[in-house]
Design a protein around this motif. Sequence first.
Motif, PDB file in Angstrom:
ATOM      1  N   ASP A   9      12.326  -2.608   4.734  1.00 18.75           N
ATOM      2  CA  ASP A   9      12.350  -3.801   3.890  1.00 18.75           C
ATOM      3  C   ASP A   9      10.942  -4.402   3.924  1.00 18.75           C
ATOM      4  O   ASP A   9      10.561  -5.080   4.870  1.00 18.75           O
ATOM      5  CB  ASP A   9      13.380  -4.785   4.435  1.00 18.75           C
ATOM      6  CG  ASP A   9      13.481  -6.064   3.616  1.00 18.75           C
ATOM      7  OD1 ASP A   9      12.564  -6.345   2.817  1.00 18.75           O
ATOM      8  OD2 ASP A   9      14.472  -6.782   3.796  1.00 18.75           O
ATOM      9  N   GLY A  10      10.163  -4.102   2.895  1.00 17.80           N
ATOM     10  CA  GLY A  10       8.764  -4.512   2.858  1.00 17.80           C
ATOM     11  C   GLY A  10       8.558  -6.014   2.907  1.00 17.80           C
ATOM     12  O   GLY A  10       7.642  -6.508   3.554  1.00 17.80           O
ATOM     13  N   GLY A  11       9.413  -6.769   2.224  1.00 14.93           N
ATOM     14  CA  GLY A  11       9.282  -8.227   2.229  1.00 14.93           C
ATOM     15  C   GLY A  11       9.457  -8.802   3.618  1.00 14.93           C
ATOM     16  O   GLY A  11       8.680  -9.647   4.072  1.00 14.93           O
ATOM     17  N   TYR A  45      11.227  -0.506   0.268  1.00 15.00           N
ATOM     18  CA  TYR A  45      11.585  -1.321  -0.885  1.00 15.00           C
ATOM     19  C   TYR A  45      11.005  -2.716  -0.748  1.00 15.00           C
ATOM     20  O   TYR A  45      10.875  -3.264   0.335  1.00 15.00           O
ATOM     21  CB  TYR A  45      13.101  -1.347  -1.117  1.00 15.00           C
ATOM     22  CG  TYR A  45      13.923  -1.878   0.030  1.00 15.00           C
ATOM     23  CD1 TYR A  45      14.356  -3.187   0.042  1.00 15.00           C
ATOM     24  CD2 TYR A  45      14.270  -1.059   1.104  1.00 15.00           C
ATOM     25  CE1 TYR A  45      15.111  -3.675   1.090  1.00 15.00           C
ATOM     26  CE2 TYR A  45      15.028  -1.528   2.149  1.00 15.00           C
ATOM     27  CZ  TYR A  45      15.445  -2.846   2.132  1.00 15.00           C
ATOM     28  OH  TYR A  45      16.192  -3.321   3.173  1.00 15.00           O
ATOM     29  N   HIS A  46      10.622  -3.255  -1.876  1.00  8.85           N
ATOM     30  CA  HIS A  46       9.988  -4.566  -1.955  1.00  8.85           C
ATOM     31  C   HIS A  46       9.983  -4.947  -3.424  1.00  8.85           C
ATOM     32  O   HIS A  46       9.789  -4.098  -4.286  1.00  8.85           O
ATOM     33  CB  HIS A  46       8.551  -4.467  -1.438  1.00  8.85           C
ATOM     34  CG  HIS A  46       7.920  -5.784  -1.108  1.00  8.85           C
ATOM     35  ND1 HIS A  46       7.713  -6.762  -2.034  1.00  8.85           N
ATOM     36  CD2 HIS A  46       7.444  -6.263   0.062  1.00  8.85           C
ATOM     37  CE1 HIS A  46       7.126  -7.799  -1.449  1.00  8.85           C
ATOM     38  NE2 HIS A  46       6.960  -7.517  -0.173  1.00  8.85           N
ATOM     39  N   SER A  47      10.188  -6.195  -3.722  1.00  6.72           N
ATOM     40  CA  SER A  47      10.149  -6.601  -5.122  1.00  6.72           C
ATOM     41  C   SER A  47       8.723  -6.985  -5.510  1.00  6.72           C
ATOM     42  O   SER A  47       7.923  -7.399  -4.668  1.00  6.72           O
ATOM     43  CB  SER A  47      11.090  -7.782  -5.372  1.00  6.72           C
ATOM     44  OG  SER A  47      10.663  -8.902  -4.631  1.00  6.72           O
ATOM     45  N   LEU A  48       8.428  -6.814  -6.783  1.00  6.46           N
ATOM     46  CA  LEU A  48       7.123  -7.251  -7.279  1.00  6.46           C
ATOM     47  C   LEU A  48       7.098  -8.771  -7.322  1.00  6.46           C
ATOM     48  O   LEU A  48       8.125  -9.408  -7.578  1.00  6.46           O
ATOM     49  CB  LEU A  48       6.867  -6.681  -8.673  1.00  6.46           C
ATOM     50  CG  LEU A  48       6.595  -5.185  -8.726  1.00  6.46           C
ATOM     51  CD1 LEU A  48       6.612  -4.694 -10.165  1.00  6.46           C
ATOM     52  CD2 LEU A  48       5.271  -4.859  -8.082  1.00  6.46           C
ATOM     53  N   PRO A  49       5.942  -9.385  -7.061  1.00  9.98           N
ATOM     54  CA  PRO A  49       5.842 -10.844  -7.075  1.00  9.98           C
ATOM     55  C   PRO A  49       6.116 -11.418  -8.475  1.00  9.98           C
ATOM     56  O   PRO A  49       5.958 -10.732  -9.479  1.00  9.98           O
ATOM     57  CB  PRO A  49       4.388 -11.123  -6.682  1.00  9.98           C
ATOM     58  CG  PRO A  49       3.849  -9.857  -6.159  1.00  9.98           C
ATOM     59  CD  PRO A  49       4.690  -8.758  -6.706  1.00  9.98           C
ATOM     60  N   ARG A  61      -1.760 -10.995  -7.107  1.00 11.34           N
ATOM     61  CA  ARG A  61      -0.704 -10.541  -6.193  1.00 11.34           C
ATOM     62  C   ARG A  61       0.098  -9.402  -6.820  1.00 11.34           C
ATOM     63  O   ARG A  61       0.412  -8.418  -6.156  1.00 11.34           O
ATOM     64  CB  ARG A  61       0.231 -11.693  -5.826  1.00 11.34           C
ATOM     65  CG  ARG A  61      -0.265 -12.551  -4.699  1.00 11.34           C
ATOM     66  CD  ARG A  61       0.830 -13.440  -4.140  1.00 11.34           C
ATOM     67  NE  ARG A  61       1.366 -14.364  -5.127  1.00 11.34           N
ATOM     68  CZ  ARG A  61       0.888 -15.580  -5.383  1.00 11.34           C
ATOM     69  NH1 ARG A  61      -0.146 -16.026  -4.710  1.00 11.34           N
ATOM     70  NH2 ARG A  61       1.443 -16.342  -6.282  1.00 11.34           N
ATOM     71  N   PHE A  62       0.420  -9.538  -8.093  1.00 15.83           N
ATOM     72  CA  PHE A  62       1.181  -8.514  -8.801  1.00 15.83           C
ATOM     73  C   PHE A  62       0.402  -7.203  -8.841  1.00 15.83           C
ATOM     74  O   PHE A  62       0.924  -6.140  -8.531  1.00 15.83           O
ATOM     75  CB  PHE A  62       1.486  -9.003 -10.221  1.00 15.83           C
ATOM     76  CG  PHE A  62       2.464  -8.143 -10.963  1.00 15.83           C
ATOM     77  CD1 PHE A  62       3.818  -8.381 -10.860  1.00 15.83           C
ATOM     78  CD2 PHE A  62       2.026  -7.108 -11.759  1.00 15.83           C
ATOM     79  CE1 PHE A  62       4.734  -7.592 -11.547  1.00 15.83           C
ATOM     80  CE2 PHE A  62       2.921  -6.312 -12.455  1.00 15.83           C
ATOM     81  CZ  PHE A  62       4.280  -6.555 -12.348  1.00 15.83           C
TER      82      PHE A  62
END
Length: 75
Positions: A9-11, A45-49, A61-62
Amino acid sequence: MEIGLLLIDGGYLNRIINNHKVDYKKICDKISKELNITILRTYYYHSLPILRKDNNQDRKRFSDMQKFLDTLKRF
């Protein structure tokens, strides 16, 4: 020896390491050794900013996250 998958979990990882550089290979190897398993595959996995209109910090950041995820795909 058992076989398993590793989910990162990257976040969450970014929060607990305060955005320091991470050697994901070392993390995978250490977990594999500690749990005495063969890691078949690792998923990150990580969501894009959030990308708000006319916000340069969001764009940076994106862009940085996209570059990072592209780098991981090469592994």
